[in-house]
Motif scaffolding. Structure first.
Motif, PDB file in Angstrom:
ATOM      1  N   ARG A  28       0.828  -1.208   0.000  1.00  0.00           N
ATOM      2  CA  ARG A  28       0.000   0.000   0.000  1.00  0.00           C
ATOM      3  C   ARG A  28       0.864   1.261   0.000  1.00  0.00           C
ATOM      4  O   ARG A  28       0.558   2.243  -0.679  1.00  0.00           O
ATOM      5  N   TRP A  29       1.940   1.223   0.772  1.00  0.00           N
ATOM      6  CA  TRP A  29       2.818   2.387   0.822  1.00  0.00           C
ATOM      7  C   TRP A  29       3.574   2.571  -0.495  1.00  0.00           C
ATOM      8  O   TRP A  29       3.736   3.704  -0.977  1.00  0.00           O
ATOM      9  N   LEU A  50       1.396   4.320  -2.895  1.00  0.00           N
ATOM     10  CA  LEU A  50       1.331   5.746  -2.569  1.00  0.00           C
ATOM     11  C   LEU A  50       2.539   6.493  -3.115  1.00  0.00           C
ATOM     12  O   LEU A  50       2.430   7.650  -3.542  1.00  0.00           O
ATOM     13  N   ARG A  51       3.685   5.817  -3.155  1.00  0.00           N
ATOM     14  CA  ARG A  51       4.942   6.425  -3.588  1.00  0.00           C
ATOM     15  C   ARG A  51       5.218   6.270  -5.076  1.00  0.00           C
ATOM     16  O   ARG A  51       6.287   6.623  -5.552  1.00  0.00           O
ATOM     17  N   GLU A 102       3.702   7.245   7.289  1.00  0.00           N
ATOM     18  CA  GLU A 102       2.989   7.045   6.031  1.00  0.00           C
ATOM     19  C   GLU A 102       2.567   5.590   5.884  1.00  0.00           C
ATOM     20  O   GLU A 102       1.430   5.293   5.496  1.00  0.00           O
ATOM     21  N   ARG A 105      -1.495   4.156   5.913  1.00  0.00           N
ATOM     22  CA  ARG A 105      -2.109   3.379   4.835  1.00  0.00           C
ATOM     23  C   ARG A 105      -2.636   2.047   5.346  1.00  0.00           C
ATOM     24  O   ARG A 105      -3.396   1.390   4.669  1.00  0.00           O
TER      25      ARG A 105
END
Length: 235
Positions: free
Chosen positions: A174-175, A178-179, A230, A234
């Protein structure tokens, strides 16, 4: 099939030269420069301790596109329980050791002492990373891998508590989404990864995505610990 034998040169043969089962080359060393050259090329090391160093580029590669992560209802319930504390790069070597000693249905481990040393060196260079799952002060699961550009190359995971490694993996994927990361390279498919959304891509498709995401953004070099907030937001 002629197997390419590596020498002091860091060059690998074209991945299309890999044999039927994906063996690309034999020999060389596990220096950081060699490992990084392998990942950038689309190859990875995998061998038992009594074997020479073997480098692989399978015709079908297990990958998990970060936006196609599957989280089952039972896994969502697990995540909502928040029984594990998830961290980044807090104890890299212990995660590798956890993977080294994980049960493997009577088979030996491919994570030799030389492999441990090699990946700890990559971690010290800020290019190999770990995700840890804790219960209190006890490390009960995690995974590690290498990151270059916007690619994450997963190496191994372990779990000493129910779903601990899966929870760590879901948080990571998930992270990474995001990145702006590309597909997670899972290398070899297994039911555990397949249940989370991993699928097989042919070599050409993988190499195309690899080339793109290696240059899709700067490498997030150094400890990833500052990104923990972060990561957990998430989760």
């Amino acid at each position: 099939m002629k197997v390419h034998v590596l020498d002091a040169d860091l060059q690998f043969p074209p991945v299309q030269a890999a044999g039927e089962h994906g063996l690309l080359a034999v020999g060389g060393d596990l220096s950081s420069a060699r490992l990084l050259a392998a990942y950038e090329h689309g190859a990875f090391p995998w061998f038992m301790e009594e074997d020479p160093i073997l480098w692989w580029a399978p015709s079908e590669r297990a990958v998990l596109p970060v936006h196609e992560l599957k989280v089952s209802k039972s896994m969502r319930n697990e995540l909502n329980r928040r029984r594990y504390r998830i961290t980044l790069d807090r104890n890299f070597e212990s995660v590798v050791r956890g993977c080294q000693h994980a049960p493997r249905d009577g088979e030996g481990t491919w994570i030799s002492e030389d492999i441990v040393t090699a990946y700890v060196e990559l971690h010290q260079l800020g290019l190999a990373h770990s995700v840890e799952a804790w219960q209190g002060d006890e490390l009960v699961g995690g995974l590690y891998g290498v990151s270059l550009g916007r690619m994450f190359f997963g190496e191994s995971m372990f779990s000493k508590a129910t779903n601990a490694s899966k929870v760590a993996f879901v948080h990571l994927v998930r992270w990474l989404a995001l990145r702006g990361f590309g597909p997670v390279d899972c290398q070899i498919i297994n039911p555990h990864l397949e249940s989370l959304g991993a699928k097989l891509w042919d070599r050409e498709a993988f190499q195309t995505q690899l080339t793109h995401f290696l240059h899709a953004g700067p490498t997030l070099k150094g400890p990833w610990t500052p990104y923990e907030s972060e990561l957990n937001r998430r989760g």
